[in-house]
Scaffold this motif. Structure first.
Motif, PDB file in Angstrom:
ATOM      1  N   LEU A  63      26.173 -32.786   8.309  1.00  0.00           N
ATOM      2  CA  LEU A  63      26.153 -31.484   8.978  1.00  0.00           C
ATOM      3  C   LEU A  63      25.044 -30.566   8.479  1.00  0.00           C
ATOM      4  CD1 LEU A  63      29.997 -30.780   9.131  1.00  0.00           C
ATOM      5  CD2 LEU A  63      28.500 -31.543  10.982  1.00  0.00           C
ATOM      6  N   GLY A  64      24.236 -31.036   7.521  1.00  0.00           N
ATOM      7  CA  GLY A  64      23.067 -30.259   7.125  1.00  0.00           C
ATOM      8  C   GLY A  64      23.022 -29.793   5.685  1.00  0.00           C
ATOM      9  N   LEU A  65      24.042 -30.080   4.875  1.00  0.00           N
ATOM     10  CA  LEU A  65      24.018 -29.653   3.472  1.00  0.00           C
ATOM     11  C   LEU A  65      23.010 -30.504   2.705  1.00  0.00           C
ATOM     12  CD1 LEU A  65      25.450 -27.702   1.473  1.00  0.00           C
ATOM     13  CD2 LEU A  65      26.942 -29.623   0.866  1.00  0.00           C
ATOM     14  N   SER A  66      22.123 -29.880   1.971  1.00  0.00           N
ATOM     15  CA  SER A  66      21.066 -30.605   1.263  1.00  0.00           C
ATOM     16  C   SER A  66      21.613 -31.277   0.012  1.00  0.00           C
ATOM     17  CB  SER A  66      19.942 -29.649   0.874  1.00  0.00           C
ATOM     18  OG  SER A  66      20.403 -28.710  -0.086  1.00  0.00           O
ATOM     19  N   ARG A  67      20.813 -32.256  -0.505  1.00  0.00           N
ATOM     20  CA  ARG A  67      21.189 -32.931  -1.740  1.00  0.00           C
ATOM     21  C   ARG A  67      21.291 -31.929  -2.892  1.00  0.00           C
ATOM     22  NH1 ARG A  67      20.322 -38.572  -2.000  1.00  0.00           N
ATOM     23  NH2 ARG A  67      19.404 -39.458  -0.114  1.00  0.00           N
ATOM     24  N   ARG A  68      20.306 -31.018  -2.941  1.00  0.00           N
ATOM     25  CA  ARG A  68      20.280 -30.056  -4.032  1.00  0.00           C
ATOM     26  C   ARG A  68      21.523 -29.159  -4.006  1.00  0.00           C
ATOM     27  NH1 ARG A  68      14.823 -26.832  -5.083  1.00  0.00           N
ATOM     28  NH2 ARG A  68      14.263 -28.997  -5.549  1.00  0.00           N
ATOM     29  N   ALA A  69      21.928 -28.753  -2.800  1.00  0.00           N
ATOM     30  CA  ALA A  69      23.107 -27.899  -2.693  1.00  0.00           C
ATOM     31  C   ALA A  69      24.369 -28.649  -3.116  1.00  0.00           C
ATOM     32  CB  ALA A  69      23.255 -27.370  -1.270  1.00  0.00           C
ATOM     33  N   LEU A  70      24.447 -29.933  -2.765  1.00  0.00           N
ATOM     34  CA  LEU A  70      25.609 -30.717  -3.156  1.00  0.00           C
ATOM     35  C   LEU A  70      25.630 -30.939  -4.672  1.00  0.00           C
ATOM     36  CD1 LEU A  70      28.109 -32.244  -2.296  1.00  0.00           C
ATOM     37  CD2 LEU A  70      26.686 -34.250  -1.853  1.00  0.00           C
ATOM     38  N   ALA A  74      25.079 -36.577  -5.140  1.00  0.00           N
ATOM     39  CA  ALA A  74      23.846 -36.186  -4.462  1.00  0.00           C
ATOM     40  C   ALA A  74      23.058 -37.389  -3.966  1.00  0.00           C
ATOM     41  CB  ALA A  74      22.990 -35.339  -5.391  1.00  0.00           C
ATOM     42  N   ARG A  75      23.118 -38.509  -4.658  1.00  0.00           N
ATOM     43  CA  ARG A  75      22.315 -39.679  -4.305  1.00  0.00           C
ATOM     44  C   ARG A  75      22.965 -40.538  -3.223  1.00  0.00           C
ATOM     45  NH1 ARG A  75      21.174 -41.409 -10.571  1.00  0.00           N
ATOM     46  NH2 ARG A  75      19.401 -40.010 -10.965  1.00  0.00           N
TER      47      ARG A  75
END
Length: 849
Positions: free
Chosen positions: A297-304, A384-385
């Protein structure tokens, strides 16, 4: 960003609402570790500062102090110091620890010259009654601090009884001291009266010097040191009150004890780090599909990544804040119950007060937060990965834990641990030994996935070779063999808690058994006699010695004299022991370690403790110069002995040599051997009938042993408490981990129910899994704990306290804790399994993809 913040809060509080117990346990583990570490720091700082302040209060405003390397020195040096060109005023001081005649303990009495001390140490001045102003010079008057008056239960006009040799002296309480620190038990009297009353005519403890205006204190100190060393070699030390040497002496008295307690407190923090790891790892595994959906849905790796780190950091912040508050309260309570030295006896007669330390609070807050972040780094990186397409599929949990199967980081930790175990101490502390213990724990936990996989695959393969085998056992071993990552999370908690418990249990038991055996070795006589129950004023002269040795029923007697001597101004005093000792067979009375050396003809032998070899670099066959009789006397080091009573070092010489060098014929202790068929009670009764029999303190070896072990247990009370806390946290962590893993497998159980596995068989699978995992963790934890205990016994302890011990395994304690761990894991698995199966098989699999 506001939307992201709202999402972050939803995810954080939603996870806490779903699994509050896991979060609470992680917070509690961190809070306990921070609280114990912060409390120990506050207690040590308070005791250390109060002790130094009490010492400084005795020195007053003196610029320089001249102290003898022996406890007492001849006052003939005083006129020379008083007439020195740079000295404005010289104040002689004599200190004694006067043994109470009516009970245990001793009162420190400071003898001062009222005409001089008033200008250097006015706080020590007595305050006489207005009707008796000359009591400050009276030969029977003593002035007491408020703490001493309360301890003795005496007020102005009453009398106290103290011991001098075998005689009881009666001193009159003439009033209070002008000013004394809280809890400082202290008395002062005229120095001439003190010398006369206690048979110390012509003796001083130190001379306080006030310099003339304009005199450079550092230059004066260097000049006087050189002058005294030239004319009185090895006899005096010159220093400033409360200088670096004094601080070093105070610090060295308890540093090893304080550091070891702090490290034990950090053990709880380590356990907290692993609980955070298991909490976050299981949380990430359970929510993998949710995180994958957020990524789609658009959440970035960094945000997660930031979200998972935020969840771990929130546990750390809460735990650290609770720990700081709890540590302050714990420190106040511990001071009231155990004192400033936590029962170890390093700071007697000191009543410190807790003061909040903002700097230390920030450090321990940072430790709590750092430990929590360290525990959640790996789960955060995995979240994140993860590829969203793969993570959205159910049943892919084991792939997420594939990184835990790497062997090389664990092997590297074990190799580094082996290297650190053989490293020397740093600044007198076993820092590399502590690093070795930490690396062993990390390496052992890191090997658990491979060890679990290899062990359960081997068991599974052997089970398959049998024609008839239990389906429950087959399903259990198949899952454990093919899901080592999830098994390692549960195993890690068991391994961490049990290995640390094993290591601490073995270390404390080894120390206690070694002390017990040592006491039995050095106490071969049937009865021991002392002149007092404390202090340094009790003793026996030649007449009393002859009377004691001549008591009917005594087959043999031996006498002993102890006194402190200073070998290094920056270190605590060394205990000199002069005793009747056969130089040809010293091992009968001393617990010798290592090789001994034959004594050359004409040489005086000395046997030094293990601490002397570490602290002063002495070796068998070398020479030790002891300050005796006003000179540095050479002694040949004939051997090394184990001495658990004196951490700062001790030296044993023959009583005849001591008397020849000092002219001192008094002794402090006597050892008596009963003749055959003579009861020890008969000898005790005969001793009591002596003219001085009422003053004697009698003890049998069994009584001394029981009292010594009681002191040992009191000194290790805090260690026992920390060990119990670590076990409790470990048990809670194991229960939480098994519970979380069991509840997360509801869909797996639903599938098993659909293919015909009964509810009872599922519970049996869970019970066998819990028991098998915990049994493997216990066995591995025992092996790892045994290795850690070897480092504690043979590396950390000798480098910290400078003595060795024998290894002893407390099998009953280890077996009982192991049984509790296995039972707790099985019970937790069954209870959680019942809850996971309560929803029925259809409901359990309806969300499966």
């Amino acid at each position: 960003m506001p939307g992201l913040s709202q999402l972050s809060r939803w995810l954080l509080f939603g996870e806490w609402r779903a699994h509050p117990m896991r979060a609470v346990l992680a917070v509690v583990a961190i809070a306990v570790g921070v609280a114990m570490g912060f409390a120990i720091h506050l207690i040590n700082a308070a005791a250390f500062n109060e002790f130094n302040a009490a010492v400084a209060s005795l020195s007053g405003q003196a610029d320089v102090q001249v102290v003898g390397r022996e406890a007492l020195f001849d006052e003939s040096i005083y006129p020379r110091l008083a007439s020195h060109p740079g000295v404005a005023l010289a104040s002689p001081v004599l200190e004694v620890d006067a043994a109470r005649a009516d009970g245990p303990g001793a009162l420190k009495i400071v003898g001062i010259d009222a005409f001089r001390a008033g200008q250097i140490a006015p706080d020590l001045m007595g305050v006489p009654d207005a009707a008796h102003p000359y009591d400050i010079l009276a030969d029977d008057a003593v002035f007491l601090s408020p703490a001493a008056q309360a301890w003795l239960g005496k007020a102005r006009g009453q009398t106290i009884a103290v011991r001098s040799g075998t005689r009881d002296l009666t001193l009159r309480v003439a009033g209070p001291i002008l000013r004394a620190r809280s809890g400082q038990r202290l008395g002062t009297m005229d120095i001439g009266a003190l010398q006369w009353r206690f048979g110390l005519t012509g003796k001083l403890s130190r001379v306080d010097l006030k310099l003339r205006d304009g005199v450079d204190r550092a230059a004066f100190e260097r000049g006087l040191t050189a002058e005294l060393e030239r004319e009185y070699p090895g006899r005096f030390t010159v220093g400033r009150p409360n200088d670096a040497n004094q601080e070093s002496r105070s610090n060295n008295m308890s540093r090893a004890y304080r550091v070891n307690l702090t490290v034990l407190a950090l053990v709880a923090l380590f356990t907290g780090a692993f609980l955070v790891f298991s909490t976050q790892a299981l949380s990430v595994l359970r929510r993998r599909s949710q995180f994958a959906l957020l990524r789609v849905l658009g959440l970035s790796r960094r945000a997660l990544l930031r979200q998972v780190l935020l969840e771990g950091a929130s546990l750390g912040v809460l735990g650290a804040l609770l720990g700081i508050a709890g540590g302050y309260a714990l420190a106040a309570a511990a001071l009231a119950l155990f004192g400033g030295d936590l029962g170890a006896g390093y700071f007697p007669g000191v009543q410190p007060h807790i003061a909040f330390a903002p700097g230390a609070a920030l450090v321990y807050f940072g430790l709590g937060l750092g430990v929590a972040l360290l525990g959640c780094v790996t789960p955060a990186l995995e979240a994140a990965r993860a590829q969203p397409a793969i993570a959205l599929k159910s049943g892919n949990d084991e792939a997420a834990l594939a990184r835990l199967n790497r062997v090389w980081p664990a092997v590297l930790c074990l190799v580094l641990a082996a290297a650190c175990a053989f490293a020397p101490p740093v600044f007198g502390l076993p820092l590399f030994g502590y690093f070795a213990v930490a690396l062993l724990l990390v390496g052992g936990i890191g090997l658990m996935p491979r060890l679990a996989a290899a062990t359960f695959r081997l068991l599974d393969a052997r089970l398959r070779t049998r024609e008839a085998h239990s389906p429950v056992l087959a399903l259990t071993l198949a899952r454990l063999a093919n899901a080592p990552g999830q098994a390692s999370i549960a195993l890690g908690g068991v391994l961490a808690s049990f290995s640390l418990m094993v290591a601490m249990g073995i270390m404390v038991a080894s120390f206690r058994v070694s002390v017990d055996d040592w006491i039995g070795h050095i106490l071969p006589a049937d009865l021991y006699v002392r002149g007092s129950a404390g202090g340094n004023t009790g003793g026996f002269g030649p007449g009393e010695q002859a009377a004691i040795a001549g008591v009917p029923g005594v087959a043999r007697s031996a006498f002993l004299r102890t006194r402190p001597v200073s070998l290094d101004a920056a270190r605590p005093n060394v205990v000199l022991v002069a005793r009747d000792l056969d130089a040809a067979d010293p091992g009968r009375m001393l617990a010798l370690v290592g090789e001994s050396a034959p004594v050359p003809a004409g040489a005086r032998p000395v046997w030094i403790s293990e601490a002397m070899t570490d602290l002063y670099g002495l070796r068998v066959g070398g020479t030790l110069r002891l300050p005796l009789g006003g000179r540095a006397q050479p002694f040949f080091i004939a051997g090394v002995w184990r001495d658990y009573a004196n951490q700062s070092g001790s030296a044993v010489v023959q009583l005849a040599d001591y008397r020849a060098l000092t002219g001192d014929t008094t002794v402090t202790d006597a050892a008596l051997w009963a003749a055959p068929d003579v009861d020890t009670a008969r000898i005790e009764a005969a001793l009591r009938r002596l003219p001085f029999g009422a003053a004697l303190q009698l003890a049998r070896p069994g009584d001394i042993r029981a009292m010594s072990l009681k002191i040992f247990d009191r000194s290790f009370a805090v260690t026992y408490l920390l060990e119990a806390i670590a076990i409790a946290i470990g048990l809670s962590g194991v229960a939480a981990t098994f519970s979380a893993q069991t509840l997360a497998r509801a869909k797996e159980f639903g599938m098993l129910r659909h293919v015909g596995v009964t509810r009872g068989q599922v519970l049996a699978i869970l019970a066998v899994e819990g028991g098998a995992l915990t049994a493997l963790g216990v066995l591995t934890g025992f092996a790892l704990g045994l290795v850690i205990s070897l480092i504690l016994v043979y590396v950390v302890n000798p480098q910290s306290f400078h003595w060795t011990m024998q290894l002893h395994l407390p099998w009953p304690l280890l077996a009982s804790v192991a049984a509790v761990l296995v039972t707790a894991s099985i019970a937790t698995a069954l209870v959680s399994g019942r809850y996971a199966l309560s929803g029925g098989p259809v409901r359990a699999v309806r969300e499966d993809w």
